[in-house]
Design an enzyme around this catalytic site. Structure first.
Site, PDB file in Angstrom:
ATOM      1  N   ASP A 120      -2.589 -16.120  -6.906  1.00 26.10           N
ATOM      2  CA  ASP A 120      -3.134 -14.853  -6.331  1.00 26.10           C
ATOM      3  C   ASP A 120      -2.159 -13.666  -6.458  1.00 26.10           C
ATOM      4  OD1 ASP A 120      -4.922 -13.322  -5.353  1.00 26.10           O
ATOM      5  OD2 ASP A 120      -4.827 -14.167  -3.230  1.00 26.10           O
ATOM      6  N   ASN A 123      -2.342 -11.157  -8.742  1.00 28.87           N
ATOM      7  CA  ASN A 123      -1.980 -10.299 -10.247  1.00 28.87           C
ATOM      8  C   ASN A 123      -2.501  -8.867 -10.252  1.00 28.87           C
ATOM      9  OD1 ASN A 123      -1.512 -12.952 -11.259  1.00 28.87           O
ATOM     10  ND2 ASN A 123      -3.646 -13.046 -12.329  1.00 28.87           N
ATOM     11  N   TRP A 131       0.054  -6.902  -7.730  1.00 29.47           N
ATOM     12  CA  TRP A 131       1.315  -6.886  -8.400  1.00 29.47           C
ATOM     13  C   TRP A 131       1.245  -5.597  -9.504  1.00 29.47           C
ATOM     14  CZ3 TRP A 131       2.703  -7.265 -13.374  1.00 29.47           C
ATOM     15  CH2 TRP A 131       3.908  -7.261 -13.697  1.00 29.47           C
ATOM     16  N   HIS A 153      -2.910  -9.806 -14.728  1.00 32.68           N
ATOM     17  CA  HIS A 153      -3.409 -10.992 -15.179  1.00 32.68           C
ATOM     18  C   HIS A 153      -2.607 -11.665 -16.553  1.00 32.68           C
ATOM     19  CE1 HIS A 153      -6.455 -10.970 -12.409  1.00 32.68           C
ATOM     20  NE2 HIS A 153      -7.332  -9.862 -12.946  1.00 32.68           N
ATOM     21  N   SER A 180     -12.342 -18.916 -10.514  1.00 32.85           N
ATOM     22  CA  SER A 180     -13.405 -19.538  -9.703  1.00 32.85           C
ATOM     23  C   SER A 180     -14.838 -19.175 -10.044  1.00 32.85           C
ATOM     24  CB  SER A 180     -12.885 -19.174  -8.283  1.00 32.85           C
ATOM     25  OG  SER A 180     -13.468 -17.656  -8.036  1.00 32.85           O
ATOM     26  N   GLU A 233     -16.768 -17.901  -8.162  1.00 34.13           N
ATOM     27  CA  GLU A 233     -16.848 -16.610  -7.425  1.00 34.13           C
ATOM     28  C   GLU A 233     -16.482 -15.599  -8.455  1.00 34.13           C
ATOM     29  OE1 GLU A 233     -15.706 -19.281  -5.836  1.00 34.13           O
ATOM     30  OE2 GLU A 233     -17.574 -19.635  -4.963  1.00 34.13           O
ATOM     31  N   ASN A 234     -15.612 -15.561  -9.021  1.00 31.46           N
ATOM     32  CA  ASN A 234     -14.911 -14.686  -9.818  1.00 31.46           C
ATOM     33  C   ASN A 234     -15.632 -14.031 -10.877  1.00 31.46           C
ATOM     34  OD1 ASN A 234     -11.648 -16.333 -10.194  1.00 31.46           O
ATOM     35  ND2 ASN A 234     -12.156 -14.746  -8.817  1.00 31.46           N
ATOM     36  N   ARG A 278      -0.413 -21.204  -2.476  1.00 28.65           N
ATOM     37  CA  ARG A 278      -0.905 -20.065  -2.783  1.00 28.65           C
ATOM     38  C   ARG A 278      -0.101 -18.891  -2.650  1.00 28.65           C
ATOM     39  NH1 ARG A 278      -7.135 -18.150  -1.118  1.00 28.65           N
ATOM     40  NH2 ARG A 278      -6.962 -16.119  -2.304  1.00 28.65           N
TER      41      ARG A 278
END
Ligand code: FPP
Length: 251
Positions: free
Chosen positions: A19, A21, A24, A36, A64, A66-67, A187
């Site tokens: 998690d 990306n 950042w 990414h 995921s 959900e992505n 994570r």
């Protein structure tokens, strides 16, 4: 390093929720997609680190279920990155003798990354010692639904009676069938959620959360996670005293 972490007992399987990306990238005025891209570099670094540290199984939560709800441009970029990663990585995985697996509803991935995935899995299928598992279009809840449907079909056909359903049978119908449960879930980026990742499989896993964003995550961060893991006592429902007795008997 004051100790040789690779000499320790485990973790043999680490699952990582990669998690941060986007944050950042945004922190340095870059597009989320650059974040990414940098995240993909981290994947390579951590695959190498796992071999150095004797971690035989590494599961990366790459996309995921959900992505899909992200902006179309970002979803497309992630799918392109996945395809590129697979095309570039296959040679390296073969060289390192790493077997690639994938979990998730893979049939719903776009054709190009799906093809690249199939090729990479095929090219590495005979390796036994090292395993990289990519979670793609993955959702623990979907996986449980799919496993339940498969078992329900058997009972509907009269091939299985409900009272004979066991956890082992359910586990054998999960995407992770044949793979060991994760010992440690990491994570990055400061979030402390599981977000639908390996819910059943991590029943006895240890959890390690770090504020470091995935693009900045290095071998040294992984070593720290492993060090913390070694300081935990995994009791699997037993007491600390029972574990002490077992340890003294095995000495
Ligand atoms: C979370 O960062 C990361 C993802 C949604 C996907 C992880 C993907 C990669 C590391 C790159 C692709 C990987 C492979 C193996 C091809 P985020 O965007 O949610 O970050 P944020 O929470 O800061 O916005």
């Amino acid at each position: 390093m004051s100790e040789n972490l690779s000499q320790h007992n485990g973790p043999d399987h680490i699952g990582i929720i990669m998690d941060g990306n986007g944050r950042w990238a945004q922190a340095q005025g870059l597009s989320r997609i650059k974040g990414h891209r940098q995240g993909v570099e981290t994947c390579r670094r951590i695959i190498d680190a796992c071999q150095d540290l004797n971690v035989h199984y590494l599961t990366l939560y790459a996309f995921s279920a959900e992505n899909w709800n992200r902006p179309e441009r970002e979803v497309n970029a992630l799918m392109e990155l996945l395809e590129l990663f697979l095309m570039k990585e296959t040679k390296l995985l073969v060289k390192q003798k790493v077997r690639l697996h994938a979990i998730g509803r893979l049939e719903e991935l776009p054709a190009k990354p799906r093809r690249a995935l199939k090729k990479a899995i095929e090219a590495t299928k005979n390796f036994k010692e090292w395993h990289l598992i990519l979670a793609l279009n993955y959702s623990s809840r979907n996986e449980i639904v799919d496993a339940t449907k498969a078992i329900a079909e058997k009972t509907a056909k009269g091939n299985l009676s409900p009272e004979n359903i066991t956890w082992e049978m359910i586990a054998a119908n999960l995407d992770t069938s044949g793979l060991p449960d994760p010992d440690l879930i990491v994570r990055t980026s400061g979030e402390t959620r599981l977000s639908n990742f390996l819910l059943m499989q991590s029943a006895y896993a240890e959890f390690y959360f770090t504020s470091t964003c995935w693009p900045d995550f290095t071998k040294a961060h992984l070593e720290e996670a492993i060090r913390v893991y070694h300081n935990r006592e995994r009791r699997f429902g037993r007491t600390g005293e029972q574990l002490d007795v077992e340890a003294s008997l095995s000495r």
